[in-house]
Enzyme design. Sequence first.
Site, PDB file in Angstrom:
ATOM      1  N   SER A  68       0.821  -1.204   0.000  1.00 54.64           N
ATOM      2  CA  SER A  68       0.000   0.000   0.000  1.00 54.64           C
ATOM      3  C   SER A  68       0.863   1.266   0.000  1.00 54.64           C
ATOM      4  O   SER A  68       1.565   1.544  -0.966  1.00 54.64           O
ATOM      5  CB  SER A  68      -0.939  -0.049   1.210  1.00 54.64           C
ATOM      6  OG  SER A  68      -1.854   1.002   1.209  1.00 54.64           O
TER       7      SER A  68
ATOM      8  N   ASP B  74      -9.989  -5.307  -4.130  1.00 58.64           N
ATOM      9  CA  ASP B  74      -9.313  -4.264  -3.361  1.00 58.64           C
ATOM     10  C   ASP B  74      -9.997  -2.917  -3.597  1.00 58.64           C
ATOM     11  O   ASP B  74     -10.020  -2.432  -4.725  1.00 58.64           O
ATOM     12  CB  ASP B  74      -7.840  -4.188  -3.773  1.00 58.64           C
ATOM     13  CG  ASP B  74      -6.981  -3.417  -2.792  1.00 58.64           C
ATOM     14  OD1 ASP B  74      -7.521  -2.522  -2.103  1.00 58.64           O
ATOM     15  OD2 ASP B  74      -5.768  -3.690  -2.710  1.00 58.64           O
TER      16      ASP B  74
ATOM     17  N   HIS C  16      -7.479  -5.504   0.237  1.00 58.55           N
ATOM     18  CA  HIS C  16      -6.253  -4.774   0.533  1.00 58.55           C
ATOM     19  C   HIS C  16      -5.418  -5.379   1.657  1.00 58.55           C
ATOM     20  O   HIS C  16      -4.186  -5.383   1.589  1.00 58.55           O
ATOM     21  CB  HIS C  16      -6.599  -3.327   0.878  1.00 58.55           C
ATOM     22  CG  HIS C  16      -5.474  -2.375   0.658  1.00 58.55           C
ATOM     23  ND1 HIS C  16      -4.910  -2.131  -0.577  1.00 58.55           N
ATOM     24  CD2 HIS C  16      -4.774  -1.603   1.532  1.00 58.55           C
ATOM     25  CE1 HIS C  16      -3.947  -1.255  -0.470  1.00 58.55           C
ATOM     26  NE2 HIS C  16      -3.828  -0.918   0.799  1.00 58.55           N
TER      27      HIS C  16
END
Length: 412
Positions: free
Chosen positions: A178, A354, A386
């Site tokens: 991320s 996601d 995610h």
Amino acid sequence: VHKMRASWLSFVVVATVALVLLLASCSRVDGALPIDVNYNFTQIVNHRGFPCETFHYTTEDGYINTLFRIPYGRFNKNNVTSRPPVILQHGLLDSSFTWILNMPDQSLSFLLADAGYDVWMGNSRGNIYSTQHVNMTNSDLKYWQFSWDEMAKYDIPAMISFVKSRTGFSRVAYIGHSQGTIQMFAALSTQPQLHEQLTTFIGFGPVAYVAHMESLPFRLLAKFDVDEWVKYFGFSDFLPEVNKTTHPILWYLFEEFCYECASCCANGIELICGKHQGAFNDTRMPVVVTHEPGGTSVQNMIHWAQGVRTSKFQMFDYGTEENQKRYNQPTPPQYNLSAISPELSIALYSGSQDILADPKDVQTLVQLLPKPAGKFYWQVLADYAHLDFAWAIDARTQMYGTVIDQVAASFT
């Protein structure tokens, strides 16, 4: 400002009521809490049978950040051969804890250590493990005047340089999740020489563009005007470490709530990050909430909100006047992904479910990246969201085996 405060208060009240109702609808989790529920980072790692070391590095702009190291695994302690270094970098509002949440045969950090690698886990400036500075304290508003821009410009090169100096290797492998990916994309596009210090860059839930981010809380945050954010909050911390003394209400919501109903707490996290589809061990939630959220700056959250609003991969927007002073132009410069060296091996893992690294935004990212033959890999994991890249207990069979093979190949 008063209108802004009223709107924010309304949001907090509604969210709190929703959480209370959700809690009321859940049954208490029976059975003892995990033995490591009150362990600190080092104790958790040691409990799993691994050594753990703590280091601090200082950035060019004076931030002192923490690195945790697992120098070897359970089965290769006596292996005198130099172990190739691998850096693991967490995502937004997270910390290095994300890499040690699960069991030794499920967490990437432990798997890498057992596979013979020297594992270094970074902590971005401003999270619970990195709150020091050479001449400021984290009670100074100026300390919190940073976003992922500064993480890319200062934290990434300083961390890589430190690991190289400690291990004697001229290059390291880097794995980011991320925000750990947006830092590296920004760093590589503005510091082309940086690729010479990396064997590979592997990104989980890769992010540069966030125009299609579907996380409801983030989209709500994006609706707030930047200037109003600054007036109301100041450039201070966002979701700092929660404890009974400093944040009693948040402590109850984050900790007691999860002790009472682990599945409910998981649902709350999924509201922000998306529903996890990979296998997840809900019994670990009481441990999660003693380490999460990791915290960051309000300015960093504003930067993410700007990305949602503008659909651009660009530096922080300070407003026309301040932009002119800082950037010598009225608008913030955009990062140029095509400037990333085609000599660097890049592997990306994204998820079809996601809502933070949305598939459409990942597609935009991939289209703009250099993709030389044999140097670029992209795998879309069906039904992965995610958090699954770091937290799912089936990640080992879904992707970690391939990831470790890619790390091995990068050092040959």
